[in-house]
Design a protein around this motif. Structure first.
Motif, PDB file in Angstrom:
ATOM      1  N   ARG A  40     -14.817   4.738   8.137  1.00 46.47           N
ATOM      2  CA  ARG A  40     -14.046   4.813   7.071  1.00 46.47           C
ATOM      3  C   ARG A  40     -13.085   6.131   7.095  1.00 46.47           C
ATOM      4  N   LYS A  41     -12.022   6.168   6.076  1.00 42.62           N
ATOM      5  CA  LYS A  41     -11.055   6.946   6.168  1.00 42.62           C
ATOM      6  C   LYS A  41     -11.373   8.326   5.660  1.00 42.62           C
ATOM      7  N   TYR A  48     -18.453   2.511   8.806  1.00 47.13           N
ATOM      8  CA  TYR A  48     -17.945   1.537   8.132  1.00 47.13           C
ATOM      9  C   TYR A  48     -18.859   0.670   7.301  1.00 47.13           C
ATOM     10  N   HIS A  51     -19.603   0.523   3.360  1.00 49.31           N
ATOM     11  CA  HIS A  51     -18.590   0.018   2.181  1.00 49.31           C
ATOM     12  C   HIS A  51     -19.014  -1.278   2.125  1.00 49.31           C
ATOM     13  N   ASP A  78     -14.870  -7.613   5.352  1.00 46.71           N
ATOM     14  CA  ASP A  78     -13.898  -6.867   6.064  1.00 46.71           C
ATOM     15  C   ASP A  78     -13.815  -7.428   7.394  1.00 46.71           C
ATOM     16  N   LYS A 113       2.841  -4.074   5.652  1.00 42.17           N
ATOM     17  CA  LYS A 113       1.848  -3.457   4.597  1.00 42.17           C
ATOM     18  C   LYS A 113       2.186  -3.656   3.152  1.00 42.17           C
ATOM     19  N   GLN A 114       3.686  -3.384   2.938  1.00 41.02           N
ATOM     20  CA  GLN A 114       4.054  -3.363   1.337  1.00 41.02           C
ATOM     21  C   GLN A 114       3.788  -4.802   1.145  1.00 41.02           C
ATOM     22  N   LYS A 117       0.538  -5.490  -0.173  1.00 42.11           N
ATOM     23  CA  LYS A 117       0.099  -4.960  -1.281  1.00 42.11           C
ATOM     24  C   LYS A 117       0.467  -5.732  -2.320  1.00 42.11           C
ATOM     25  N   ASN A 142     -13.338   1.301  -3.921  1.00 41.46           N
ATOM     26  CA  ASN A 142     -12.221   1.757  -3.284  1.00 41.46           C
ATOM     27  C   ASN A 142     -11.618   2.930  -3.996  1.00 41.46           C
ATOM     28  N   PHE A 149     -13.997  10.592  -2.255  1.00 38.10           N
ATOM     29  CA  PHE A 149     -14.015  10.817  -0.685  1.00 38.10           C
ATOM     30  C   PHE A 149     -12.648  10.116  -0.095  1.00 38.10           C
ATOM     31  N   ARG A 158      -0.125  10.016  -3.253  1.00 34.74           N
ATOM     32  CA  ARG A 158      -0.759   8.502  -2.675  1.00 34.74           C
ATOM     33  C   ARG A 158      -1.801   8.118  -3.246  1.00 34.74           C
ATOM     34  N   ASP A 161      -1.083   6.482  -6.560  1.00 37.24           N
ATOM     35  CA  ASP A 161      -0.509   5.283  -6.356  1.00 37.24           C
ATOM     36  C   ASP A 161      -1.408   4.315  -6.255  1.00 37.24           C
ATOM     37  N   TYR A 162      -2.542   4.521  -5.326  1.00 35.49           N
ATOM     38  CA  TYR A 162      -3.542   3.667  -5.063  1.00 35.49           C
ATOM     39  C   TYR A 162      -4.208   3.041  -6.226  1.00 35.49           C
TER      40      TYR A 162
HETATM   41  P1  NDP Z   1      -4.079   1.482   2.452  1.00 34.77           P
HETATM   42  O1  NDP Z   1      -3.501   1.829   1.237  1.00 34.77           O
HETATM   43  O2  NDP Z   1      -4.272   0.023   2.859  1.00 34.77           O
HETATM   44  O3  NDP Z   1      -5.581   2.103   2.610  1.00 34.77           O
HETATM   45  C1  NDP Z   1      -6.452   2.028   1.784  1.00 34.77           C
HETATM   46  C2  NDP Z   1      -7.636   0.937   2.277  1.00 34.77           C
HETATM   47  O4  NDP Z   1      -8.256   1.669   3.429  1.00 34.77           O
HETATM   48  C3  NDP Z   1      -8.521   0.576   1.124  1.00 34.77           C
HETATM   49  O5  NDP Z   1      -8.054  -0.334   0.359  1.00 34.77           O
HETATM   50  C4  NDP Z   1      -9.692   0.282   1.811  1.00 34.77           C
HETATM   51  O6  NDP Z   1      -9.688  -0.823   2.288  1.00 34.77           O
HETATM   52  C5  NDP Z   1      -9.503   1.065   3.081  1.00 34.77           C
HETATM   53  N1  NDP Z   1     -10.517   2.523   3.253  1.00 34.77           N
HETATM   54  C6  NDP Z   1     -11.090   3.359   4.218  1.00 34.77           C
HETATM   55  N2  NDP Z   1     -11.569   4.398   3.908  1.00 34.77           N
HETATM   56  C7  NDP Z   1     -11.216   4.580   2.710  1.00 34.77           C
HETATM   57  C8  NDP Z   1     -11.560   5.620   1.829  1.00 34.77           C
HETATM   58  N3  NDP Z   1     -12.229   6.574   2.186  1.00 34.77           N
HETATM   59  N4  NDP Z   1     -10.876   5.415   0.644  1.00 34.77           N
HETATM   60  C9  NDP Z   1     -10.133   4.450  -0.041  1.00 34.77           C
HETATM   61  N5  NDP Z   1     -10.027   3.385   0.854  1.00 34.77           N
HETATM   62  C10 NDP Z   1     -10.471   3.339   2.112  1.00 34.77           C
HETATM   63  O7  NDP Z   1      -3.376   2.271   3.637  1.00 34.77           O
HETATM   64  P2  NDP Z   1      -2.243   1.714   4.688  1.00 34.77           P
HETATM   65  O8  NDP Z   1      -2.180   2.962   5.635  1.00 34.77           O
HETATM   66  O9  NDP Z   1      -2.611   0.540   5.375  1.00 34.77           O
HETATM   67  O10 NDP Z   1      -1.031   1.641   3.935  1.00 34.77           O
HETATM   68  C11 NDP Z   1      -0.701   0.629   3.013  1.00 34.77           C
HETATM   69  C12 NDP Z   1       0.371   0.922   2.267  1.00 34.77           C
HETATM   70  O11 NDP Z   1       0.400   2.179   1.733  1.00 34.77           O
HETATM   71  C13 NDP Z   1       1.834   0.802   2.670  1.00 34.77           C
HETATM   72  O12 NDP Z   1       2.350  -0.115   2.738  1.00 34.77           O
HETATM   73  C14 NDP Z   1       2.844   1.883   1.692  1.00 34.77           C
HETATM   74  O13 NDP Z   1       3.294   1.027   0.645  1.00 34.77           O
HETATM   75  C15 NDP Z   1       1.666   2.593   0.929  1.00 34.77           C
HETATM   76  N6  NDP Z   1       1.862   3.874   1.333  1.00 34.77           N
HETATM   77  C16 NDP Z   1       1.882   4.724   0.032  1.00 34.77           C
HETATM   78  C17 NDP Z   1       2.306   6.437   0.438  1.00 34.77           C
HETATM   79  C18 NDP Z   1       2.285   7.000  -0.723  1.00 34.77           C
HETATM   80  O14 NDP Z   1       2.458   8.069  -0.745  1.00 34.77           O
HETATM   81  N7  NDP Z   1       2.219   6.439  -2.141  1.00 34.77           N
HETATM   82  C19 NDP Z   1       2.492   6.834   1.779  1.00 34.77           C
HETATM   83  C20 NDP Z   1       2.279   5.933   2.819  1.00 34.77           C
HETATM   84  C21 NDP Z   1       2.110   4.367   2.431  1.00 34.77           C
HETATM   85  P3  NDP Z   1     -10.901  -1.997   2.506  1.00 34.77           P
HETATM   86  O15 NDP Z   1     -11.737  -1.877   1.368  1.00 34.77           O
HETATM   87  O16 NDP Z   1     -10.089  -3.320   2.837  1.00 34.77           O
HETATM   88  O17 NDP Z   1     -11.574  -1.515   3.937  1.00 34.77           O
END
Ligand code: NDP
Ligand code: ZN
Length: 200
Positions: A40-41, A48, A51, A78, A113-114, A117, A142, A149, A158, A161-162
């Motif tokens: 995970r990130k 992984y 999750h 996943d 990616k956008q 979403k 998530n 975490f 960010r 925003d999530y």
């Molecule tokens: P994501 O937003 O897709 O990453 C989040 C996903 O990663 C979760 O949905 C989850 O998916 C997985 N994940 C793994 N580890 C974790 C953790 N510890 N906590 C939460 N989620 C975790 O990231 P991307 O890099 O793919 O970027 C996608 C979009 O984010 C871009 O299109 C852009 O629009 C946006 N973005 C926004 C920014 C901002 O500052 N607001 C900056 C950069 C990008 P799962 O459950 O499927 O594994």
């Protein structure tokens, strides 16, 4: 009572339980193997597989979801999106119904990616009942992770925003499972509180 007698009295119900558990364990083994090189990130790069297990656990313990297809789908949710798993493998091991569910909750990787979403927000109301519940549990896990975490290097903005994007997806899933929806709202409140305290 002798265990054979218990087995006899339980009859058909125990057979169904046995079949369900067999499929569940098979899914755990399959998913653990497929995700074995992934983390995970979060800061600690947790394994992984934690999750999908947590998503299944939320469905079972919070959502009262005892449907085998949904639980097995959660364990595998996943694998298509994030590993080399093929449709054929899922069908051969878990059947068409499970594949259909996993595909419903998998992003189309040909989109940007956008776009993905946006697609999740727009597509949410049209998912099956099973997929809606699975997605609810996934978003619960998530947003909890983003609050507690978070992915390494994500800015405060960010993370905020999530949370807002996840809420927009979940608003399209409402009506599928009241307990999960209520729990999502509670976890979201806690996540927002935690982030408000972290704002410098
Ligand atoms: P994501 O937003 O897709 O990453 C989040 C996903 O990663 C979760 O949905 C989850 O998916 C997985 N994940 C793994 N580890 C974790 C953790 N510890 N906590 C939460 N989620 C975790 O990231 P991307 O890099 O793919 O970027 C996608 C979009 O984010 C871009 O299109 C852009 O629009 C946006 N973005 C926004 C920014 C901002 O500052 N607001 C900056 C950069 C990008 P799962 O459950 O499927 O594994
Ligand atoms: Zn997930």
């Amino acid at each position: 009572m002798h265990s054979n007698c218990v087995r006899f009295i339980m009859g058909g119900r125990s057979k169904a339980l046995q079949n369900g558990l067999s499929l569940f364990l098979k899914a755990m083994k399959f998913s653990a193997e497929k995700h074995r090189h992934q983390r995970r990130k979060d800061e600690n790069a947790s394994p992984y597989i934690n999750h999908p297990i947590e998503v299944a656990n939320v469905l079972w313990t919070i959502g009262d979801v005892y449907d085998v297809t949904t639980i097995v789908g959660a364990i595998l949710h996943d694998t298509i999106e994030d590993t080399n798993t093929t449709h054929k493998e899922i069908i051969a091991n878990f059947g068409e119904e499970v594949l259909a569910l996993v595909l419903e909750v998998s992003d189309d990787k040909s989109l940007s990616k956008q776009e993905r979403k946006l697609h999740q927000i727009k597509g949410a109301p049209f998912l099956s009942g099973r997929a809606k519940q699975l997605k609810l549990a996934d978003k619960i896990c998530n947003i909890s992770d983003v609050a507690n975490f978070p992915p390494l290097k994500w800015s405060w903005q960010r993370r905020i925003d999530y949370l807002e994007w996840a809420k927009a997806v979940v608003d399209g899933l409402r009506g599928a499972n009241l307990k999960l929806e209520k729990y999502f709202d509670e976890v979201l409140i806690e996540a927002r509180k935690k982030l408000a305290l972290e704002k410098d």
